[in-house]
Scaffold this motif. Structure first.
Motif, mmCIF file in Angstrom:
data_model
loop_
_atom_site.group_PDB
_atom_site.id
_atom_site.type_symbol
_atom_site.label_atom_id
_atom_site.label_comp_id
_atom_site.label_asym_id
_atom_site.label_seq_id
_atom_site.Cartn_x
_atom_site.Cartn_y
_atom_site.Cartn_z
ATOM 1 N N GLU A 24 0.817 -1.223 0.000
ATOM 2 C CA GLU A 24 0.000 0.000 0.000
ATOM 3 C C GLU A 24 0.843 1.262 0.000
ATOM 4 N N ASP A 25 2.108 1.167 0.451
ATOM 5 C CA ASP A 25 2.970 2.351 0.464
ATOM 6 C C ASP A 25 3.551 2.657 -0.897
ATOM 7 N N ARG A 26 3.340 1.764 -1.877
ATOM 8 C CA ARG A 26 3.904 1.963 -3.219
ATOM 9 C C ARG A 26 2.873 2.464 -4.208
ATOM 10 N N PHE A 27 1.746 2.976 -3.739
ATOM 11 C CA PHE A 27 0.740 3.512 -4.650
ATOM 12 C C PHE A 27 1.107 4.962 -4.954
ATOM 13 N N LEU A 28 1.746 5.156 -6.069
ATOM 14 C CA LEU A 28 2.204 6.483 -6.501
ATOM 15 C C LEU A 28 1.245 7.022 -7.553
ATOM 16 N N PRO A 29 1.110 8.350 -7.606
ATOM 17 C CA PRO A 29 1.737 9.377 -6.745
ATOM 18 C C PRO A 29 1.153 9.395 -5.336
ATOM 19 N N GLY A 30 1.988 9.775 -4.369
ATOM 20 C CA GLY A 30 1.554 9.793 -2.994
ATOM 21 C C GLY A 30 0.664 10.994 -2.673
ATOM 22 N N PRO A 31 -0.079 10.943 -1.589
ATOM 23 C CA PRO A 31 -1.014 12.036 -1.266
ATOM 24 C C PRO A 31 -0.308 13.288 -0.696
ATOM 25 N N LYS A 32 0.900 13.092 -0.151
ATOM 26 C CA LYS A 32 1.621 14.237 0.474
ATOM 27 C C LYS A 32 0.694 14.977 1.424
ATOM 28 N N ARG A 33 0.329 14.340 2.469
ATOM 29 C CA ARG A 33 -0.648 14.888 3.410
ATOM 30 C C ARG A 33 -0.010 16.000 4.278
ATOM 31 N N PHE A 34 -0.855 16.959 4.509
ATOM 32 C CA PHE A 34 -0.500 18.036 5.438
ATOM 33 C C PHE A 34 -1.630 18.144 6.450
ATOM 34 N N LEU A 35 -1.272 17.813 7.683
ATOM 35 C CA LEU A 35 -2.269 17.761 8.750
ATOM 36 C C LEU A 35 -3.363 16.745 8.433
ATOM 37 N N GLY A 36 -2.930 15.604 7.782
ATOM 38 C CA GLY A 36 -3.859 14.544 7.442
ATOM 39 C C GLY A 36 -4.667 14.776 6.189
ATOM 40 N N ILE A 37 -4.417 15.914 5.521
ATOM 41 C CA ILE A 37 -5.192 16.250 4.316
ATOM 42 C C ILE A 37 -4.287 16.084 3.105
ATOM 43 N N PHE A 80 -5.068 13.151 -6.279
ATOM 44 C CA PHE A 80 -6.518 13.288 -6.450
ATOM 45 C C PHE A 80 -6.958 12.790 -7.825
ATOM 46 N N LEU A 81 -6.177 13.151 -8.862
ATOM 47 C CA LEU A 81 -6.548 12.733 -10.213
ATOM 48 C C LEU A 81 -6.462 11.209 -10.388
ATOM 49 N N THR A 82 -5.544 10.566 -9.679
ATOM 50 C CA THR A 82 -5.318 9.125 -9.856
ATOM 51 C C THR A 82 -6.162 8.269 -8.926
ATOM 52 N N TRP A 83 -6.206 8.614 -7.625
ATOM 53 C CA TRP A 83 -6.781 7.713 -6.632
ATOM 54 C C TRP A 83 -8.045 8.234 -5.948
ATOM 55 N N ALA A 84 -8.396 9.475 -6.162
ATOM 56 C CA ALA A 84 -9.561 10.007 -5.453
ATOM 57 C C ALA A 84 -10.848 9.297 -5.857
ATOM 58 N N LEU A 85 -10.940 8.900 -7.134
ATOM 59 C CA LEU A 85 -12.151 8.209 -7.603
ATOM 60 C C LEU A 85 -12.144 6.716 -7.243
ATOM 61 N N HIS A 86 -11.014 6.217 -6.754
ATOM 62 C CA HIS A 86 -10.905 4.798 -6.380
ATOM 63 C C HIS A 86 -10.307 4.691 -4.984
ATOM 64 N N PRO A 87 -10.998 5.138 -4.001
ATOM 65 C CA PRO A 87 -10.398 5.165 -2.649
ATOM 66 C C PRO A 87 -10.175 3.759 -2.063
ATOM 67 N N ASP A 88 -10.939 2.763 -2.500
ATOM 68 C CA ASP A 88 -10.804 1.414 -1.943
ATOM 69 C C ASP A 88 -9.799 0.556 -2.697
ATOM 70 N N TYR A 89 -9.285 1.037 -3.799
ATOM 71 C CA TYR A 89 -8.390 0.211 -4.630
ATOM 72 C C TYR A 89 -7.142 -0.241 -3.883
ATOM 73 N N PRO A 90 -6.443 0.607 -3.161
ATOM 74 C CA PRO A 90 -5.225 0.138 -2.470
ATOM 75 C C PRO A 90 -5.503 -0.909 -1.395
ATOM 76 N N ASP A 91 -6.730 -0.967 -0.886
ATOM 77 C CA ASP A 91 -7.040 -1.912 0.187
ATOM 78 C C ASP A 91 -7.376 -3.317 -0.328
ATOM 79 N N LEU A 92 -7.535 -3.461 -1.634
ATOM 80 C CA LEU A 92 -7.918 -4.753 -2.223
ATOM 81 C C LEU A 92 -6.784 -5.289 -3.080
ATOM 82 N N ASP A 93 -6.396 -6.515 -2.787
ATOM 83 C CA ASP A 93 -5.320 -7.161 -3.550
ATOM 84 C C ASP A 93 -5.887 -7.647 -4.873
#
Length: 266
Positions: A47-60, A67-80
């Protein structure tokens, strides 16, 4: 060579080198694509290799590419999603194929068992293979051989005169009729499908009847030989003495009639 000539010569070479560099494709190393390929093909679902990373600031998340890559698929990294993962589609197909192979091998083994049992049963009861039975080959085939060639065994050790006499008085027809009946029973026992024990019993019953008939036939042949010898002695006595006494003649005729009746009726 002066400086101007050198410049004129090098200028086209530099221009061609520049054009070649401009036309050639520049390889692109996209870390996100490489990480996705590694995940799906041969490496772990990290799960740590899902690039590009979110680069969170204060959890955001602050990375627009995330956002363009993973925002529409939030559950994808959790499923093998790897096909060869523990629950992957290819793993399931391989497991199903292995289970089907085990099942098909089991049914093949059962079918082979049924086939072998059927072949053994067919060999055991088939009339077409009855001639290969060891007990038949060792004993019954030899003992029942007179039924294979009746005419040859009928007068095997008899004189020609005895044979002609038996043909004339009808005794041979009687013998041939009963031998044909035994021959028919013998052929039925050899060709029909039945249990081996039942077949051996039929052979034995036929053998007992054959021995009884042959004993009777040999008795008839012996009587016939005596009858012919008696006739020959009568002729010699008639030729030697001229004429027989009436009483002796009657006794000899009575004895001849008795022998003939025994030959025909016994």
């Amino acid at each position: 060579m002066n400086k101007k000539k050198k410049i004129k010569i090098l200028t086209p070479s530099l221009f061609l080198l520049y054009m070649t560099t401009a036309i050639a494709q520049t390889p692109i190393q996209d870390k996100a694509v490489v990480a996705q390929q590694e995940r799906m093909v041969f490496k772990q679902w990290d799960e740590d290799r899902f690039l590009p990373g979110p680069k969170r600031f204060l959890g955001i998340p602050t990375n627009s590419n995330w956002f363009l890559t993973w925002a529409l698929h939030p559950d994808y990294p959790d499923l093998d999603r790897r096909p060869l993962s523990t629950s992957g589609e290819q793993t399931q197909r391989l497991g199903l194929a292995a289970a089907m192979k085990i099942s098909s091998d089991y049914y093949k083994q059962q079918a082979d068992t049924v086939k072998n049992m059927a072949l053994r049963e067919m060999k055991r009861i088939s009339g077409a293979l009855s001639g290969s039975d060891p007990l038949y080959l060792l004993y019954y085939k030899k003992e029942l051989d007179p039924l294979e060639n009746i005419e040859t065994h009928a007068f095997q050790n008899s004189a020609t005169e005895v044979k002609e006499y038996m043909l004339q008085n009808g005794a041979y027809d009687w013998y041939l009729e009963r031998m044909k009946s035994l021959e028919e029973r013998y052929g039925f026992a050899k060709t029909q499908d039945m249990e081996r024990g039942q077949r051996m019993l039929m052979y034995h019953r036929i053998l007992l009847d054959l021995r009884k008939l042959q004993s009777n036939w040999e008795y008839k042949l012996a009587l016939s030989q005596k009858m012919l010898a008696f006739r020959e002695s009568m002729k010699k006595r008639q030729n030697g003495n001229g004429q027989l006494l009436e009483q002796a003649d009657q006794q000899e005729e009575i004895l001849s009639g008795i022998l003939q009746r025994r030959i025909i009726l016994r």
